[in-house]
Motif scaffolding. Structure first.
Motif, PDB file in Angstrom:
ATOM      1  N   GLU A 161       0.532  -1.260  -0.272  1.00  0.00           N
ATOM      2  CA  GLU A 161      -0.007   0.142   0.198  1.00  0.00           C
ATOM      3  C   GLU A 161       1.010   1.547  -0.275  1.00  0.00           C
ATOM      4  OE1 GLU A 161      -3.343   0.815  -0.715  1.00  0.00           O
ATOM      5  OE2 GLU A 161      -3.878  -1.188  -0.173  1.00  0.00           O
ATOM      6  N   CYS A 162       2.274   0.980   0.887  1.00  0.00           N
ATOM      7  CA  CYS A 162       2.962   2.141   0.723  1.00  0.00           C
ATOM      8  C   CYS A 162       4.530   2.037   0.208  1.00  0.00           C
ATOM      9  CB  CYS A 162       3.153   2.967   2.022  1.00  0.00           C
ATOM     10  SG  CYS A 162       2.933   1.986   3.120  1.00  0.00           S
ATOM     11  N   SER A 163       5.368   2.591  -0.200  1.00  0.00           N
ATOM     12  CA  SER A 163       7.112   2.489  -0.092  1.00  0.00           C
ATOM     13  C   SER A 163       7.488   2.227   0.908  1.00  0.00           C
ATOM     14  CB  SER A 163       7.536   3.342  -0.925  1.00  0.00           C
ATOM     15  OG  SER A 163       6.713   3.193  -1.797  1.00  0.00           O
ATOM     16  N   ALA A 164       8.027   1.835   1.246  1.00  0.00           N
ATOM     17  CA  ALA A 164       9.031   1.495   2.396  1.00  0.00           C
ATOM     18  C   ALA A 164      11.034   1.909   2.222  1.00  0.00           C
ATOM     19  CB  ALA A 164       9.405  -0.080   2.983  1.00  0.00           C
ATOM     20  N   ILE A 165      10.942   3.203   2.783  1.00  0.00           N
ATOM     21  CA  ILE A 165      12.546   3.196   2.507  1.00  0.00           C
ATOM     22  C   ILE A 165      13.233   3.738   3.591  1.00  0.00           C
ATOM     23  CG2 ILE A 165      13.822   5.757   1.644  1.00  0.00           C
ATOM     24  CD1 ILE A 165      10.904   5.916   0.251  1.00  0.00           C
ATOM     25  N   ALA A 166      14.470   2.994   4.042  1.00  0.00           N
ATOM     26  CA  ALA A 166      15.147   3.478   4.963  1.00  0.00           C
ATOM     27  C   ALA A 166      15.317   4.697   5.217  1.00  0.00           C
ATOM     28  CB  ALA A 166      16.810   2.656   5.204  1.00  0.00           C
ATOM     29  N   ALA A 167      15.040   5.453   6.460  1.00  0.00           N
ATOM     30  CA  ALA A 167      15.768   6.538   6.790  1.00  0.00           C
ATOM     31  C   ALA A 167      16.849   7.288   7.665  1.00  0.00           C
ATOM     32  CB  ALA A 167      14.379   7.288   8.138  1.00  0.00           C
ATOM     33  N   GLU A 168      17.641   6.018   8.180  1.00  0.00           N
ATOM     34  CA  GLU A 168      18.524   5.882   7.976  1.00  0.00           C
ATOM     35  C   GLU A 168      19.836   4.550   7.888  1.00  0.00           C
ATOM     36  OE1 GLU A 168      19.179   5.675  12.760  1.00  0.00           O
ATOM     37  OE2 GLU A 168      17.129   5.884  12.774  1.00  0.00           O
ATOM     38  N   SER A 169      20.954   4.425   8.059  1.00  0.00           N
ATOM     39  CA  SER A 169      20.910   2.830   7.886  1.00  0.00           C
ATOM     40  C   SER A 169      20.063   2.078   8.624  1.00  0.00           C
ATOM     41  CB  SER A 169      22.825   2.812   8.486  1.00  0.00           C
ATOM     42  OG  SER A 169      23.828   3.705   7.438  1.00  0.00           O
ATOM     43  N   SER A 170      19.882   1.003   8.176  1.00  0.00           N
ATOM     44  CA  SER A 170      18.436  -0.222   8.954  1.00  0.00           C
ATOM     45  C   SER A 170      19.584  -1.599   8.934  1.00  0.00           C
ATOM     46  CB  SER A 170      17.564   0.619   8.763  1.00  0.00           C
ATOM     47  OG  SER A 170      17.361   2.152   9.033  1.00  0.00           O
ATOM     48  N   ILE A 171      18.323  -2.193   9.493  1.00  0.00           N
ATOM     49  CA  ILE A 171      18.496  -3.957   9.478  1.00  0.00           C
ATOM     50  C   ILE A 171      17.785  -4.010   9.871  1.00  0.00           C
ATOM     51  CG2 ILE A 171      19.812  -5.852  10.339  1.00  0.00           C
ATOM     52  CD1 ILE A 171      22.180  -4.079  11.551  1.00  0.00           C
ATOM     53  N   LEU A 172      17.264  -5.017   8.847  1.00  0.00           N
ATOM     54  CA  LEU A 172      15.619  -5.819   8.847  1.00  0.00           C
ATOM     55  C   LEU A 172      15.677  -7.664   8.497  1.00  0.00           C
ATOM     56  CD1 LEU A 172      15.130  -2.802   7.423  1.00  0.00           C
ATOM     57  CD2 LEU A 172      12.930  -3.873   7.650  1.00  0.00           C
ATOM     58  N   PRO A 226      14.627  12.212  18.465  1.00  0.00           N
ATOM     59  CA  PRO A 226      15.360  11.598  17.680  1.00  0.00           C
ATOM     60  C   PRO A 226      15.366  10.825  16.232  1.00  0.00           C
ATOM     61  CG  PRO A 226      15.519   9.943  19.525  1.00  0.00           C
ATOM     62  CD  PRO A 226      13.617  11.215  19.128  1.00  0.00           C
ATOM     63  N   LEU A 227      14.796  11.685  15.473  1.00  0.00           N
ATOM     64  CA  LEU A 227      13.989  10.973  14.222  1.00  0.00           C
ATOM     65  C   LEU A 227      15.485  12.141  13.351  1.00  0.00           C
ATOM     66  CD1 LEU A 227      10.284  10.799  14.163  1.00  0.00           C
ATOM     67  CD2 LEU A 227      11.608   8.410  14.656  1.00  0.00           C
ATOM     68  N   HIS A 228      15.548  11.083  12.269  1.00  0.00           N
ATOM     69  CA  HIS A 228      16.806  11.906  11.425  1.00  0.00           C
ATOM     70  C   HIS A 228      15.822  12.044   9.871  1.00  0.00           C
ATOM     71  CE1 HIS A 228      20.061   9.509  12.217  1.00  0.00           C
ATOM     72  NE2 HIS A 228      19.875   8.737  12.829  1.00  0.00           N
ATOM     73  N   VAL A 229      14.702  13.114  10.498  1.00  0.00           N
ATOM     74  CA  VAL A 229      13.722  13.619   9.113  1.00  0.00           C
ATOM     75  C   VAL A 229      14.835  14.803   9.087  1.00  0.00           C
ATOM     76  CG1 VAL A 229      11.893  12.559  10.531  1.00  0.00           C
ATOM     77  CG2 VAL A 229      12.418  15.187  11.519  1.00  0.00           C
ATOM     78  N   THR A 230      14.285  15.060   8.096  1.00  0.00           N
ATOM     79  CA  THR A 230      14.062  16.386   7.203  1.00  0.00           C
ATOM     80  C   THR A 230      13.346  17.165   6.589  1.00  0.00           C
ATOM     81  OG1 THR A 230      13.633  15.834   4.576  1.00  0.00           O
ATOM     82  CG2 THR A 230      16.416  15.199   5.304  1.00  0.00           C
ATOM     83  N   HIS A 231      13.791  18.704   6.584  1.00  0.00           N
ATOM     84  CA  HIS A 231      12.549  19.640   5.887  1.00  0.00           C
ATOM     85  C   HIS A 231      11.361  18.835   4.828  1.00  0.00           C
ATOM     86  CE1 HIS A 231      14.655  23.392   7.417  1.00  0.00           C
ATOM     87  NE2 HIS A 231      14.734  22.883   8.884  1.00  0.00           N
ATOM     88  N   GLY A 232      11.855  17.940   4.203  1.00  0.00           N
ATOM     89  CA  GLY A 232      11.361  17.401   2.804  1.00  0.00           C
ATOM     90  C   GLY A 232      10.333  16.620   3.394  1.00  0.00           C
ATOM     91  N   ILE A 243      14.686  17.179  16.841  1.00  0.00           N
ATOM     92  CA  ILE A 243      14.275  18.300  17.047  1.00  0.00           C
ATOM     93  C   ILE A 243      13.874  18.219  18.284  1.00  0.00           C
ATOM     94  CG2 ILE A 243      11.748  19.680  16.321  1.00  0.00           C
ATOM     95  CD1 ILE A 243      11.945  18.612  14.059  1.00  0.00           C
ATOM     96  N   VAL A 244      13.840  19.964  19.145  1.00  0.00           N
ATOM     97  CA  VAL A 244      14.205  19.613  20.180  1.00  0.00           C
ATOM     98  C   VAL A 244      12.543  19.894  20.770  1.00  0.00           C
ATOM     99  CG1 VAL A 244      14.361  19.976  22.971  1.00  0.00           C
ATOM    100  CG2 VAL A 244      16.249  19.656  20.950  1.00  0.00           C
ATOM    101  N   VAL A 245      11.637  19.559  21.040  1.00  0.00           N
ATOM    102  CA  VAL A 245      10.332  20.891  21.777  1.00  0.00           C
ATOM    103  C   VAL A 245      10.862  21.395  23.029  1.00  0.00           C
ATOM    104  CG1 VAL A 245       7.886  20.600  22.086  1.00  0.00           C
ATOM    105  CG2 VAL A 245       9.271  19.078  20.743  1.00  0.00           C
ATOM    106  N   VAL A 246      11.013  22.305  23.282  1.00  0.00           N
ATOM    107  CA  VAL A 246      11.555  23.315  24.899  1.00  0.00           C
ATOM    108  C   VAL A 246       9.807  23.417  25.040  1.00  0.00           C
ATOM    109  CG1 VAL A 246      12.618  25.068  25.450  1.00  0.00           C
ATOM    110  CG2 VAL A 246      13.303  23.774  23.114  1.00  0.00           C
ATOM    111  N   ARG A 247       9.049  24.062  24.454  1.00  0.00           N
ATOM    112  CA  ARG A 247       7.745  24.598  25.504  1.00  0.00           C
ATOM    113  C   ARG A 247       6.940  23.869  24.610  1.00  0.00           C
ATOM    114  NH1 ARG A 247      10.722  29.543  25.672  1.00  0.00           N
ATOM    115  NH2 ARG A 247       8.686  31.121  24.087  1.00  0.00           N
TER     116      ARG A 247
END
Length: 246
Positions: A103-114, A186-192, A225-229
């Motif tokens: 139903e969707c594509s799965a893409i490694a957001a960082e080096s991963s082991i499956l 602690p996610l390897h996320v980009t603005h995209g 990303i750190v949520v401060v408040r």
């Protein structure tokens, strides 16, 4: 489109794994049987594990790293559905339905082991062990709840700012680590990635994050990303309901 070959790595033993996924805490006999089904593969950051629309050939268990699930609209726009964390399974519903398309594509957001389990071997395993069938039911129920939250999220908020505030609060609750100076996501996320998740442009996300950072609500750091408040983010995500007479 071709992709680099998947590298094989030393199999992770389910018998010694500390993860708490639906298929990670079986009795010793079932863990040993599950170990015998799988191979273990390493995927580099950005590598596609499976494509949306491709026939399901395997079920996957994420052992290390992070995987993002992405779907494409009829207009060709990409939408980030969510991040999969270690202990979760991918391709369960498609395998149960008999090689239904992913139903969707799965893409490694960082080096991963499956762990990779051919769907036919997985179905025989489920049919042979009633407790494994219960694990499948639990996993599918969890994924159903997640999909319900995703649907609810897409309907929340008329603006990108509201949707992004919702997303940061949700990720804080699900993945956040309270480090004293705020809740670290602690996610390897980009603005995209964020733009795909809320249905906005990268430029819009950059502008909103800049506004939130200048207001002192968040901080953008390397790989987090750190949520401060968070309470101030809540006021954006859940604005007060007007009680004025119509």
């Amino acid at each position: 489109m071709s992709f680099p070959p998947v590298s094989r790595v030393r199999p992770h033993s389910c018998s010694t794994c500390a993860l708490q996924g639906s298929f990670c805490h079986f009795p010793e006999e079932l863990r040993a049987a599950f170990d015998g089904l799988k191979t273990t593969s390493a995927f580099a950051k950005g590598e596609t594990i499976f494509h949306e629309g491709a026939s399901c050939q395997s079920v996957y268990a994420l052992c290390e790293g992070s995987v993002k699930l992405v779907t494409t609209s009829s207009e060709g726009r990409s939408l980030l559905l969510r991040f999969v964390q270690p202990g979760e399974m991918l391709g369960l519903a498609e395998a149960v339905l008999g090689t239904a398309p992913y139903e969707c594509s799965a893409i490694a957001a960082e080096s991963s082991i499956l762990a990779v389990i051919p769907h036919d071997r997985f179905l025989r395993f489920i049919g042979s062990y009633p407790q494994a069938c219960l694990g499948l039911t639990v996993a599918l129920s969890q994924q159903y709840r997640i999909s319900q939250r995703e649907t609810k999220f897409l309907g929340m908020g008329d603006t990108s700012t509201v949707r992004l505030a919702h997303l940061l609060l949700e990720w804080s609750a699900e993945h956040g680590i309270d480090a004293g100076d705020g809740v670290h996501i602690p996610l390897h996320v980009t603005h995209g990635d964020l733009a795909q998740a809320i249905g906005a442009t990268r430029e819009t996300v950059t502008r909103i994050l800049g506004n939130l950072a200048r207001a002192g609500m968040i901080e953008r750091r390397e790989n987090a990303i750190v949520v401060v408040r968070p309470h101030e983010l809540v006021t954006i995500a859940l604005p007060p309901v007007s009680t004025a007479a119509p």
